[in-house]
Design a protein around this motif. Structure first.
Motif, short mmCIF file in Angstrom:
data_model
loop_
_atom_site.label_atom_id
_atom_site.label_comp_id
_atom_site.label_asym_id
_atom_site.label_seq_id
_atom_site.Cartn_x
_atom_site.Cartn_y
_atom_site.Cartn_z
N UNK A 52 34.00 45.19 93.49
CA UNK A 52 34.62 46.54 93.24
C UNK A 52 33.76 46.94 92.11
N UNK A 53 33.82 48.44 91.97
CA UNK A 53 33.08 49.10 91.02
C UNK A 53 33.64 48.85 89.52
N UNK A 54 34.97 48.46 89.52
CA UNK A 54 35.14 47.95 87.90
C UNK A 54 34.62 46.83 87.74
N UNK A 55 34.51 45.71 88.62
CA UNK A 55 33.87 44.45 88.31
C UNK A 55 32.37 44.53 87.90
N UNK A 56 31.89 45.63 88.55
CA UNK A 56 30.19 45.83 88.54
C UNK A 56 30.03 46.51 87.11
N UNK A 57 31.03 47.33 86.63
CA UNK A 57 30.80 47.66 85.35
C UNK A 57 31.20 46.94 84.43
N UNK A 58 32.31 45.98 84.44
CA UNK A 58 32.39 44.90 83.50
C UNK A 58 31.15 44.09 83.51
N UNK A 59 30.51 43.46 84.61
CA UNK A 59 29.32 42.76 84.50
C UNK A 59 28.14 43.62 83.77
#
Length: 53
Positions: A2-9
């Motif tokens: 998800x976009x949120x996971x990519x942002x966090x990583x």
């Protein structure tokens, strides 16, 4: 992903920040010597269990 996971990583992997990726207190020579000592200890343990000959 998800976009949120990519942002966090991406935020975790970035170097700019209080908890960035570059730790200035980590000595490369000390880490290398520590890894070498750990591998020698593992080698000695392996050799001690391999005395069947």
């Amino acid at each position: 992903m998800t976009e949120h996971a990519v942002t966090v990583l991406t935020r975790l992997a970035s170097e700019g920040g209080e908890h960035g990726g570059n730790h200035e207190n980590l000595n490369p020579l000390g880490a290398g010597i520590g890894a070498f000592v750990a591998l020698v200890v593992l080698l000695l343990i392996t050799l001690s269990f391999n005395k069947d000959r």
